[in-house]
Design a protein around this motif. Sequence first.
Motif, PDB file in Angstrom:
ATOM      1  N   ILE A 398       1.026  -1.146   0.036  1.00 31.69           N
ATOM      2  CA  ILE A 398       0.149  -0.019  -0.023  1.00 31.69           C
ATOM      3  C   ILE A 398       0.822   1.201  -0.135  1.00 31.69           C
ATOM      4  CG2 ILE A 398      -1.888   1.346   1.433  1.00 31.69           C
ATOM      5  CD1 ILE A 398      -2.410  -1.443   2.687  1.00 31.69           C
ATOM      6  N   ARG A 400       1.012   4.796   0.623  1.00 29.41           N
ATOM      7  CA  ARG A 400       0.156   6.133   1.218  1.00 29.41           C
ATOM      8  C   ARG A 400       1.175   7.322   1.693  1.00 29.41           C
ATOM      9  NH1 ARG A 400      -0.456   8.455   6.306  1.00 29.41           N
ATOM     10  NH2 ARG A 400      -2.606   8.764   7.072  1.00 29.41           N
ATOM     11  N   ILE A 405       3.962   0.578   2.556  1.00 25.88           N
ATOM     12  CA  ILE A 405       3.175   0.084   3.686  1.00 25.88           C
ATOM     13  C   ILE A 405       3.109  -1.628   3.460  1.00 25.88           C
ATOM     14  CG2 ILE A 405       1.423   0.121   5.221  1.00 25.88           C
ATOM     15  CD1 ILE A 405       0.954   2.814   4.955  1.00 25.88           C
ATOM     16  N   ALA A 407       0.999  -4.708   3.681  1.00 22.18           N
ATOM     17  CA  ALA A 407      -0.446  -5.337   4.365  1.00 22.18           C
ATOM     18  C   ALA A 407       0.046  -6.425   5.216  1.00 22.18           C
ATOM     19  CB  ALA A 407      -1.181  -5.643   3.150  1.00 22.18           C
ATOM     20  N   ILE A 410       0.762  -5.751   8.855  1.00 18.72           N
ATOM     21  CA  ILE A 410      -0.296  -5.129   9.687  1.00 18.72           C
ATOM     22  C   ILE A 410      -1.366  -6.498  10.215  1.00 18.72           C
ATOM     23  CG2 ILE A 410      -2.384  -3.657   9.777  1.00 18.72           C
ATOM     24  CD1 ILE A 410      -0.907  -1.896   7.600  1.00 18.72           C
ATOM     25  N   VAL A 425      -6.075  -6.862   5.075  1.00 17.17           N
ATOM     26  CA  VAL A 425      -5.482  -5.235   5.044  1.00 17.17           C
ATOM     27  C   VAL A 425      -5.232  -4.953   3.603  1.00 17.17           C
ATOM     28  CG1 VAL A 425      -3.836  -3.482   5.525  1.00 17.17           C
ATOM     29  CG2 VAL A 425      -4.506  -5.239   7.348  1.00 17.17           C
ATOM     30  N   GLY A 427      -5.228  -1.732   0.439  1.00 17.49           N
ATOM     31  CA  GLY A 427      -5.245  -0.298  -0.169  1.00 17.49           C
ATOM     32  C   GLY A 427      -6.454  -0.085  -1.018  1.00 17.49           C
ATOM     33  N   GLU A 435      -3.464   6.135  -1.402  1.00 17.87           N
ATOM     34  CA  GLU A 435      -4.211   5.151  -0.997  1.00 17.87           C
ATOM     35  C   GLU A 435      -4.223   5.264   0.511  1.00 17.87           C
ATOM     36  OE1 GLU A 435      -3.455   0.987  -3.159  1.00 17.87           O
ATOM     37  OE2 GLU A 435      -1.602   1.833  -2.571  1.00 17.87           O
ATOM     38  N   VAL A 437      -5.328   2.977   4.137  1.00 16.20           N
ATOM     39  CA  VAL A 437      -5.171   1.319   4.587  1.00 16.20           C
ATOM     40  C   VAL A 437      -6.840   1.218   5.260  1.00 16.20           C
ATOM     41  CG1 VAL A 437      -4.147   0.065   6.247  1.00 16.20           C
ATOM     42  CG2 VAL A 437      -2.879   1.828   5.080  1.00 16.20           C
ATOM     43  N   CYS A 438      -7.183  -0.034   4.837  1.00 20.30           N
ATOM     44  CA  CYS A 438      -8.345  -0.580   5.310  1.00 20.30           C
ATOM     45  C   CYS A 438      -8.279  -1.919   5.764  1.00 20.30           C
ATOM     46  CB  CYS A 438      -9.322  -0.662   4.135  1.00 20.30           C
ATOM     47  SG  CYS A 438     -10.932  -1.319   4.339  1.00 20.30           S
ATOM     48  N   LYS A 468       1.317   3.720   9.427  1.00 21.15           N
ATOM     49  CA  LYS A 468       0.714   2.559   8.962  1.00 21.15           C
ATOM     50  C   LYS A 468      -0.426   2.148   9.491  1.00 21.15           C
ATOM     51  CE  LYS A 468       5.524   0.589   8.499  1.00 21.15           C
ATOM     52  NZ  LYS A 468       6.164  -0.336   8.688  1.00 21.15           N
ATOM     53  N   PRO A 470      -4.272   1.734   9.993  1.00 23.21           N
ATOM     54  CA  PRO A 470      -5.670   1.776   9.227  1.00 23.21           C
ATOM     55  C   PRO A 470      -6.422   3.141   9.560  1.00 23.21           C
ATOM     56  CG  PRO A 470      -5.228  -0.394  10.149  1.00 23.21           C
ATOM     57  CD  PRO A 470      -4.299   0.341  10.596  1.00 23.21           C
TER      58      PRO A 470
END
Length: 502
Positions: A398, A400, A405, A407, A410, A425, A427, A435, A437-438, A468, A470
């Motif tokens: 991801i 950002r 980052i 995933a 995380i 996780v 983007g 992006e 983070v979801c 980092k 979310p």
Amino acid sequence: MDQTPHRLSSSRTLWELLESRARLGPDRPLFLQDDRVLTLGAFRARAERVAAGLHGMGVRPGTVVAWQLPTRIETALLSFALARLGAVQTPLIPFLRDREVGFALRESKAEYFAVPGVWRGFDHTEMARRLGARGVFEAYDDLPEGDPAVLPAPPADGTDVRWIHWTSGTTSDPKGVLHTDRSLIAGGSCLAHALRPTAADVGSIAFPYAHIGGPDYTVMLLLYGFPAVLFERFAMPEALEGYRAHGVTIAGGSTAFYSMFLAEQRKRPDTPVVPSLRLLAGGGAPKPPELYHAVVREMGVRLTHGYGMTEVPMITMGDPDDSAENLATTEGRPPEGMEIRIVDGEVRLRGEAVCRGYLDPAQTAEAFDEEGFLRTGDLGRLTGTGHLVLTGRLKDVIIRKGENISAKEIEDLLHRHPDIADVAVIGLPDADRGELVCAVAEQPPGARELTLDALTSHLRAEGLSVHKLPERLEVVDALPRGETLRKVLKYKLRERYSGTVK
């Protein structure tokens, strides 16, 4: 006897490997399913009769035969009958439908197509006819048989392309991956020599036999001379009866399988879920370290995880006698003959177990670098002891505000949260940050309501950098998964949430 598996692994073809093992112990069981037992000698003899039946239908060395069949003794027989003939076989996962099956049949130019008829409520024969497939025949219970006297000599060269396996094709058309008998034997040898099974073990194949893991696992059975239980349909807790009845000692398949066994164990913590079980093993998807520790602690069995893909069925494998730290946080070490090179963070591979490329020459040219190393698209690093640590996917990074980052980093931390059963996780596009983070989470039964504040507080306590964290949380009843090794399909999550703003 200790050297026998290593001598057998030098077999040129899969048929030669089967013949060698059958000579050593013809009366030893090879496949178990429900109340059926097929010995090595009986398997070899019937596979040759099926090869003769296929020969009578017109199948010859080099003929392309597609098959879309569930995990059954008959499926293994058909596959080895095709190996005896030297045909080119292209296995298809039974859950694939018109788009993927039609594409595979066209691209492989299959001249015959074996189907199960109506299976789990779906008419595969009708689909085959709808697609205009050639040489359609049903091979669920009944297989064609004939007199082996009509057969030509078995193939002697294991380096010819005789397998076309298919990648998942999650965002585009699948890729046809070209394998030889030798590449599959090399991959299965890696798995076998790493796990070090014995003739007293009982394995299990609970995933689709059409997966690259089908021949991979069968090579291990033939190298070490022990049987496996086949599960046509794997579902918990129904499958436990089969594991217990046959005294399975080695089980697994992928990370999702470990989680399912662990969930069953937690229903009765003081009673082993499968009393005979000593080892869970698998690969095909990331393994959170916390899951490893929970399995060992709560189930009282060993867990070894490996790294493989359709293009290279087994790359590394954990050693059951390795340290807990290495088993929890790495994918194990490569066997002799597998070269791993890290280039700009990407894992690249060269060795006998690597596929010959793809049906599409352009895809082959793109996949291999100038020195013949396969670009995996996975990110990783090698430790000082030669263990491989995977850190994510090139496409799973991801970005950002210009910062990369991982995933996976995380996700591994979130797996330690008591109110999270599984998590992905991703983007998502964002006008200001590029992006965001979801985190998309599944919760275990009885868990407290999960909030974004609780999630980020947990990650802060774990020491995750602020940039980092979310910015979005979605809680779902079930993460979308593939039908083979139950991997989470992140592309479906991106499709679902990319167009929504919170």
